[in-house]
Write an enzyme that holds these catalytic residues in place. Structure first.
Site, mmCIF file in Angstrom:
data_model
loop_
_atom_site.group_PDB
_atom_site.id
_atom_site.type_symbol
_atom_site.label_atom_id
_atom_site.label_comp_id
_atom_site.label_asym_id
_atom_site.label_seq_id
_atom_site.Cartn_x
_atom_site.Cartn_y
_atom_site.Cartn_z
ATOM 1 N N ASP A 159 0.860 -1.188 0.000
ATOM 2 C CA ASP A 159 0.000 0.000 0.000
ATOM 3 C C ASP A 159 0.890 1.229 0.000
ATOM 4 O OD1 ASP A 159 -2.387 1.569 0.163
ATOM 5 O OD2 ASP A 159 -2.028 1.849 2.295
ATOM 6 N N SER A 160 0.302 2.351 -0.368
ATOM 7 C CA SER A 160 1.042 3.612 -0.333
ATOM 8 C C SER A 160 1.414 4.001 1.094
ATOM 9 C CB SER A 160 0.210 4.725 -0.970
ATOM 10 O OG SER A 160 -0.984 4.922 -0.236
ATOM 11 N N GLY A 192 -2.932 9.450 -4.094
ATOM 12 C CA GLY A 192 -4.059 10.100 -4.753
ATOM 13 C C GLY A 192 -3.720 11.440 -5.378
ATOM 14 N N CYS A 207 -4.259 -1.092 -2.178
ATOM 15 C CA CYS A 207 -4.364 0.348 -2.410
ATOM 16 C C CYS A 207 -5.295 0.551 -3.587
ATOM 17 C CB CYS A 207 -2.978 0.922 -2.709
ATOM 18 S SG CYS A 207 -2.970 2.677 -3.150
ATOM 19 N N THR A 215 -5.991 3.293 -5.271
ATOM 20 C CA THR A 215 -5.417 4.125 -6.324
ATOM 21 C C THR A 215 -4.422 3.342 -7.157
ATOM 22 O OG1 THR A 215 -5.726 6.136 -5.005
ATOM 23 C CG2 THR A 215 -4.127 6.239 -6.798
ATOM 24 N N CYS A 269 -11.043 3.492 -0.347
ATOM 25 C CA CYS A 269 -9.616 3.619 -0.042
ATOM 26 C C CYS A 269 -9.360 2.763 1.184
ATOM 27 C CB CYS A 269 -9.247 5.085 0.233
ATOM 28 S SG CYS A 269 -7.567 5.320 0.877
ATOM 29 N N HIS A 329 -7.419 3.170 3.555
ATOM 30 C CA HIS A 329 -7.278 3.955 4.785
ATOM 31 C C HIS A 329 -8.631 4.196 5.454
ATOM 32 C CE1 HIS A 329 -3.342 4.905 3.027
ATOM 33 N NE2 HIS A 329 -2.976 5.408 4.197
#
Length: 281
Positions: free
Chosen positions: A19-20, A52, A82, A84, A196, A198
């Site tokens: 993930d980012s 993003g 993730c 995105t 997302c 998160h």
């Protein structure tokens, strides 16, 4: 209980999760529940988070770099935790990897939202990058439009950094959620897709403000089930074993990422620098 030495070499490898930032830990938690015997390597590209706000080519470049690193580790599959990164890179990554190295990505949980809505209006809370990608638009066209369901999107550039900073229920976070979600609530949406990884960590804050409006849906459990299916097809599961291990790495500062990651994951995580990840350039 079967010993690891009795398993094929590929089964003994960990599953890579990327993930980012720390948001993908929501997917890792679901993976651990579904596949408790598996080992995992989690890589957070925190130095470049959030994705993003990056341009399309930057997102693809960073995602490919991370997945190549996990593949060289070696891991037996990569989970793109993730939205995105999945929106911009999933098809190209699968073409690069071929059949030998499974890659599982995220698709917004729009299908169950469409099935459950009574008002005929569904909301999607996403990042700017996910909205720019074609994946969400494709799912809306394929799933929502034929059912006559209206999809409203909400976007914020502030929420991911707030989660990364451990502020998932802070006054600033609630104020931002109210700003972006109030228009969807006013239009009668009764399902909210968390687009997302998160955002599942914002459940408490969202419910505190919008419990009478929304039911929340995310993709973590579906990703975990799909990962099991893919690995079973390749005879690569590590089942009937004691609980697997988790190693976590970040391209950011482990001293900053570690405490937040441990709180989100629900157990202590010793986060190491990305340079310690075997296969890192």
């Amino acid at each position: 209980m079967t010993t690891d030495s009795a398993l094929p070499e590929v089964s003994r490898r960990p599953i890579g999760v990327f993930d980012s930032g720390v948001g993908g830990l929501s997917v890792l938690r679901a993976l651990r529940r579904e596949l408790p015997g598996e080992h995992f390597v989690y890589y957070a590209d925190s130095a470049h988070c959030p994705y993003g706000g990056l341009d399309d080519e930057q997102i693809r470049t960073l995602t490919f770099r991370a997945v190549r690193t996990l593949a060289v580790h070696p891991t037996k599959a990569a989970i793109i935790a993730c939205n995105t990164a999945s929106a911009f890179s999933l098809d190209a990554l699968r073409a690069w990897a071929g059949n030998a190295y499974p890659i599982v990505g995220l698709v917004p949980a729009l299908k169950p939202a469409v099935q459950r809505t009574r008002s005929g209006v569904v909301g999607v809370l996403a990042t700017p990058g996910t909205l720019r990608g074609t994946l969400l638009a494709d799912v809306i066209e394929r799933v929502a439009r034929p059912a006559g369901v209206r999809v409203m999107t909400a976007v914020s550039e502030k929420l991911v950094p707030l989660v990364e900073a451990g502020q998932w229920n802070a006054p600033e976070t609630r104020a931002e959620l109210c700003r972006v979600l109030a228009p969807i609530a006013r239009e009668g949406a009764d399902q909210l897709v968390l687009g997302c990884t998160h955002y599942p960590f914002l459940r408490e804050a969202i419910m505190a403000e919008f419990a009478s409006h929304f039911s929340l849906l995310d993709s973590a459990e579906a990703v975990a089930r799909q990962t099991r299916r893919v690995l079973a097809e390749q005879h690569a599961l590590r089942e009937n074993h004691e609980c697997g291990e988790v190693r976590a790495f970040t391209s950011g500062d482990p001293a900053l990422v570690g405490p937040v990651a441990s709180r989100l994951f629900g157990e202590a995580l010793s986060v190491e620098p990305a340079s310690a990840l075997p296969g890192a350039a």
